[in-house]
Design a protein around this motif. Sequence first.
Motif, PDB file in Angstrom:
ATOM      1  N   LEU A   5       2.700  -3.324  -6.275  1.00  8.05           N
ATOM      2  CA  LEU A   5       1.324  -2.994  -5.943  1.00  8.05           C
ATOM      3  C   LEU A   5       0.851  -1.804  -6.768  1.00  8.05           C
ATOM      4  N   ALA A   6      -0.458  -1.711  -6.945  1.00 10.39           N
ATOM      5  CA  ALA A   6      -1.052  -0.608  -7.701  1.00 10.39           C
ATOM      6  C   ALA A   6      -2.240  -0.070  -6.912  1.00 10.39           C
ATOM      7  N   PRO A   7      -2.618   1.182  -7.173  1.00 11.88           N
ATOM      8  CA  PRO A   7      -3.769   1.747  -6.480  1.00 11.88           C
ATOM      9  C   PRO A   7      -4.986   0.839  -6.601  1.00 11.88           C
ATOM     10  N   GLY A   8      -5.677   0.659  -5.465  1.00 12.87           N
ATOM     11  CA  GLY A   8      -6.853  -0.197  -5.414  1.00 12.87           C
ATOM     12  C   GLY A   8      -6.561  -1.595  -4.902  1.00 12.87           C
ATOM     13  N   ASP A   9      -5.292  -2.030  -4.986  1.00 18.41           N
ATOM     14  CA  ASP A   9      -4.923  -3.351  -4.462  1.00 18.41           C
ATOM     15  C   ASP A   9      -5.072  -3.351  -2.940  1.00 18.41           C
ATOM     16  N   PRO A  10      -5.430  -4.508  -2.365  1.00 13.26           N
ATOM     17  CA  PRO A  10      -5.403  -4.586  -0.902  1.00 13.26           C
ATOM     18  C   PRO A  10      -3.948  -4.512  -0.426  1.00 13.26           C
ATOM     19  N   ALA A  11      -3.699  -3.729   0.602  1.00 14.61           N
ATOM     20  CA  ALA A  11      -2.338  -3.633   1.144  1.00 14.61           C
ATOM     21  C   ALA A  11      -2.078  -4.872   1.989  1.00 14.61           C
ATOM     22  N   PRO A  12      -1.014  -5.619   1.702  1.00 18.64           N
ATOM     23  CA  PRO A  12      -0.720  -6.808   2.512  1.00 18.64           C
ATOM     24  C   PRO A  12      -0.542  -6.430   3.984  1.00 18.64           C
ATOM     25  N   ASP A  13      -1.222  -7.166   4.859  1.00 15.18           N
ATOM     26  CA  ASP A  13      -1.092  -6.897   6.288  1.00 15.18           C
ATOM     27  C   ASP A  13       0.267  -7.399   6.763  1.00 15.18           C
ATOM     28  N   PHE A  14       0.747  -6.799   7.828  1.00 12.63           N
ATOM     29  CA  PHE A  14       2.013  -7.251   8.423  1.00 12.63           C
ATOM     30  C   PHE A  14       2.063  -6.863   9.884  1.00 12.63           C
ATOM     31  N   THR A  15       2.907  -7.565  10.602  1.00 11.67           N
ATOM     32  CA  THR A  15       3.273  -7.223  11.977  1.00 11.67           C
ATOM     33  C   THR A  15       4.788  -7.294  12.026  1.00 11.67           C
ATOM     34  N   LEU A 101       8.923  -6.593   2.617  1.00  9.18           N
ATOM     35  CA  LEU A 101       9.543  -5.954   1.451  1.00  9.18           C
ATOM     36  C   LEU A 101       9.113  -6.667   0.166  1.00  9.18           C
ATOM     37  N   GLU A 102       9.129  -7.986   0.190  1.00 16.63           N
ATOM     38  CA  GLU A 102       8.735  -8.759  -0.989  1.00 16.63           C
ATOM     39  C   GLU A 102       7.238  -8.615  -1.276  1.00 16.63           C
ATOM     40  N   ALA A 103       6.416  -8.657  -0.229  1.00 17.66           N
ATOM     41  CA  ALA A 103       4.965  -8.547  -0.409  1.00 17.66           C
ATOM     42  C   ALA A 103       4.569  -7.209  -1.033  1.00 17.66           C
ATOM     43  N   TYR A 104       5.369  -6.186  -0.774  1.00 21.23           N
ATOM     44  CA  TYR A 104       5.080  -4.846  -1.296  1.00 21.23           C
ATOM     45  C   TYR A 104       5.825  -4.542  -2.596  1.00 21.23           C
ATOM     46  N   GLY A 105       6.565  -5.507  -3.113  1.00 15.93           N
ATOM     47  CA  GLY A 105       7.303  -5.284  -4.353  1.00 15.93           C
ATOM     48  C   GLY A 105       8.524  -4.404  -4.182  1.00 15.93           C
ATOM     49  N   ALA A 106       8.996  -4.283  -2.937  1.00 15.57           N
ATOM     50  CA  ALA A 106      10.128  -3.402  -2.642  1.00 15.57           C
ATOM     51  C   ALA A 106      11.434  -4.178  -2.456  1.00 15.57           C
TER      52      ALA A 106
END
Length: 158
Positions: A5-15, A101-106
């Motif tokens: 992810l990079a600044p300005g990207d929408p943060a993937p929602d999660f529960t 973790l995958e959605a955030y590139g971690a």
Amino acid sequence: MTARLAPGDPAPDFTLPAHDGSTVTLSQLRGEHVVVYFYPAAMTPGCTTQACDFRDSLDALAASGYRVLGVSPDPAATLASFAERDGLTFPLLSDTEHAVLEAYGAWGEKTNYGRTSVGVIRSTVVVDPAGRVELAQYNVRAKGHVAKLRRELGLDGG
């Protein structure tokens, strides 16, 4: 390798389930700055150092409007033991399926002591009140990371 992810990207929602039996949904925290940090394994030396640094900075971060969430692939029961052992008072979230973790590139390939493996890439993503990425850091060091993060966010005392 998952996209970072990079600044300005929408943060993937999660529960995700938390160590205390509750669940945390990122979109329910809109209006706040949220520090989401990803770590490999509860109760290991580096992860303990990082978690305790966040714990010790929690009041200062909260006073500046930042909430902290820790995410690892550990089951919630392990996270509960970690929180109890080290007096961690912020939510530790269980992502056993690695989806967040995958959605955030971690989650991906990493090299440690010359060996390549697949697992958690120690990362921190700061989500702004509108739900967008404010700051994204990958391959961070456990020791000194919180102080560096506070400096980069322009927070005093970092």
